[in-house]
Design a protein around this motif. Structure first.
Motif, short mmCIF file in Angstrom:
data_model
loop_
_atom_site.label_atom_id
_atom_site.label_comp_id
_atom_site.label_asym_id
_atom_site.label_seq_id
_atom_site.Cartn_x
_atom_site.Cartn_y
_atom_site.Cartn_z
N ARG A 10 0.85 -1.19 0.00
CA ARG A 10 0.00 0.00 0.00
C ARG A 10 0.88 1.24 0.00
O ARG A 10 1.86 1.30 0.74
CB ARG A 10 -0.89 -0.01 1.26
N VAL A 11 0.54 2.21 -0.82
CA VAL A 11 1.30 3.45 -0.94
C VAL A 11 0.39 4.62 -0.60
O VAL A 11 -0.69 4.76 -1.17
CB VAL A 11 1.88 3.63 -2.37
N ILE A 12 0.83 5.46 0.33
CA ILE A 12 0.03 6.62 0.74
C ILE A 12 0.89 7.87 0.63
O ILE A 12 1.95 7.96 1.25
CB ILE A 12 -0.49 6.46 2.17
N GLY A 13 0.45 8.81 -0.18
CA GLY A 13 1.15 10.07 -0.35
C GLY A 13 0.58 11.15 0.57
O GLY A 13 -0.64 11.23 0.75
N ALA A 14 1.43 11.96 1.15
CA ALA A 14 0.99 13.02 2.07
C ALA A 14 1.96 14.19 2.00
O ALA A 14 2.88 14.19 1.17
CB ALA A 14 0.89 12.47 3.49
N ARG A 15 1.74 15.17 2.88
CA ARG A 15 2.68 16.28 3.08
C ARG A 15 3.28 16.15 4.47
O ARG A 15 2.72 15.49 5.34
CB ARG A 15 1.97 17.62 2.98
N LEU A 16 4.42 16.78 4.68
CA LEU A 16 5.03 16.76 6.00
C LEU A 16 4.05 17.26 7.06
O LEU A 16 3.95 16.68 8.14
CB LEU A 16 6.30 17.61 6.00
N ALA A 17 3.30 18.31 6.75
CA ALA A 17 2.37 18.87 7.72
C ALA A 17 1.28 17.87 8.12
O ALA A 17 0.69 17.98 9.20
CB ALA A 17 1.72 20.13 7.15
N ASP A 18 1.00 16.88 7.26
CA ASP A 18 -0.05 15.90 7.52
C ASP A 18 0.49 14.56 8.02
O ASP A 18 -0.29 13.64 8.28
CB ASP A 18 -0.85 15.62 6.23
N LEU A 19 1.81 14.44 8.15
CA LEU A 19 2.42 13.13 8.38
C LEU A 19 1.84 12.42 9.60
O LEU A 19 1.38 11.28 9.52
CB LEU A 19 3.94 13.27 8.52
N ALA A 20 1.89 13.06 10.75
CA ALA A 20 1.45 12.39 11.98
C ALA A 20 -0.03 12.03 11.93
O ALA A 20 -0.43 10.93 12.31
CB ALA A 20 1.75 13.27 13.19
N ASP A 21 -0.86 12.95 11.45
CA ASP A 21 -2.29 12.67 11.36
C ASP A 21 -2.58 11.55 10.38
O ASP A 21 -3.48 10.73 10.60
CB ASP A 21 -3.05 13.93 10.95
N THR A 22 -1.83 11.50 9.29
CA THR A 22 -2.02 10.43 8.31
C THR A 22 -1.69 9.07 8.92
O THR A 22 -2.43 8.10 8.76
CB THR A 22 -1.14 10.66 7.08
N VAL A 23 -0.56 9.01 9.65
CA VAL A 23 -0.17 7.75 10.30
C VAL A 23 -1.21 7.34 11.33
O VAL A 23 -1.63 6.17 11.38
CB VAL A 23 1.22 7.89 10.95
N GLU A 24 -1.64 8.28 12.15
CA GLU A 24 -2.60 7.95 13.20
C GLU A 24 -3.98 7.60 12.65
O GLU A 24 -4.73 6.85 13.28
CB GLU A 24 -2.70 9.12 14.18
N GLY A 25 -4.30 8.09 11.45
CA GLY A 25 -5.60 7.82 10.86
C GLY A 25 -5.62 6.63 9.92
O GLY A 25 -6.65 6.36 9.30
#
Length: 276
Positions: free
Chosen positions: A228-243
């Motif tokens: 699985r590949v998920i693209g994000a921004r640095l500003a969203d990194l922690a929220d993306t991981v937690e979500g």
């Protein structure tokens, strides 16, 4: 009937064919199993597995790779999990050397490349202390498989002339790095074991001036069928991981995004999940 000299000659030839150590001399091969896809095993890794009497493997070794172990070989799981149940390193060292000293051909099978965050030096030191012969069979590390999955390269002219492979945490907790250097525009890093430290890494980078819009890509189970590949921004990194519910190993690329031609976006806490 061969005379005494003939018998001695045959024995010497047999000893030479066995490596000159006799029937009771074992050895250890530290083998890189790659990121999971058995097609990414090297020929050297496959040959070492085929010759193994004992295979002591990590938790992340895929079933596809384990299936290549010979039926006669004893398979021993020696898994480690960050912040979770783990086999003590001293016990692993003991298993490796004990089997080799009993004459077994031991394969210490490590996910990815044994020289990258694999505690290889400690296991080699244990072999040296026990007088056990060893060799290293390198493998494809997760960063190589992951960057191939997103259609990128780790280095690029006019973008970055170096790449860092870093860990999110070490034995003392979250790992410190040269955050000021990493925060510069164009820097690229492959972050191993970085999901639990995602908020820490994000905070350190932004504290040192990193652009919040810097691309970040999370790759779970690189090279495997359930990749699985998920693209994000640095500003969203922690929220993306937690979500995101991750169940397999995750590699985080800082400074790289999947090529647009590969992207099939779906919203996951503001990130893009990419079909793979």
């Amino acid at each position: 009937m061969p005379g005494p000299i003939g018998y001695i000659s045959r024995i010497l030839r047999a000893l030479f064919a066995a490596g000159g150590h006799g029937a009771t001399a074992g050895r250890v091969d530290f083998v890189g199993a790659g990121p999971g896809d058995a097609d990414l095993l090297t020929l050297g890794a496959l040959r070492a597995l085929e010759a193994a009497d004992v295979v002591i493997h990590d938790r992340l070794i895929s079933a596809q790779v384990l299936a290549l172990c010979p039926a006669r070989a004893t398979r021993i799981s020696a898994g480690k999990k960050g912040f979770g149940p783990s086999v003590a390193q001293g016990d692993i060292n003991g298993m490796i050397t004990d089997h080799a000293l009993r004459g077994a051909r031991v394969v210490r099978l490590k996910s990815g490349d044994p020289t990258v965050f694999g505690r290889l030096d400690e296991e080699i030191d244990a072999c040296d202390a026990a007088g056990v012969a060893w060799r290293i069979v390198p493998g494809i590390t997760a960063a190589s498989a992951g960057v191939a999955a997103i259609g990128q390269s780790l280095t690029k002219r006019s973008r970055n002339s170096s790449v860092r492979m870093i860990t999110g945490h070490d034995m003392a907790g979250f790992a410190e790095h040269d955050w000021r250097a990493l925060a510069r525009e164009g820097e690229v890093a492959a972050i191993y074991m970085g999901t639990r430290s995602a908020r820490f890494v994000q905070g350190r980078l932004m504290m040192h001036g990193a652009d919040p819009d810097t691309a970040v890509t999370l790759i779970e189970n690189a090279s495997r069928p359930d990749q699985r590949v998920i693209g994000a921004r640095l500003a969203d990194l922690a929220d993306t991981v937690e979500g995101t519910a991750f169940s397999g190993p995750v590699l985080t690329f800082y400074g790289l995004r999947p090529r647009d031609a590969l992207a099939v976006p779906s919203e996951i806490t503001g990130a893009k999940e990419v079909a793979s």
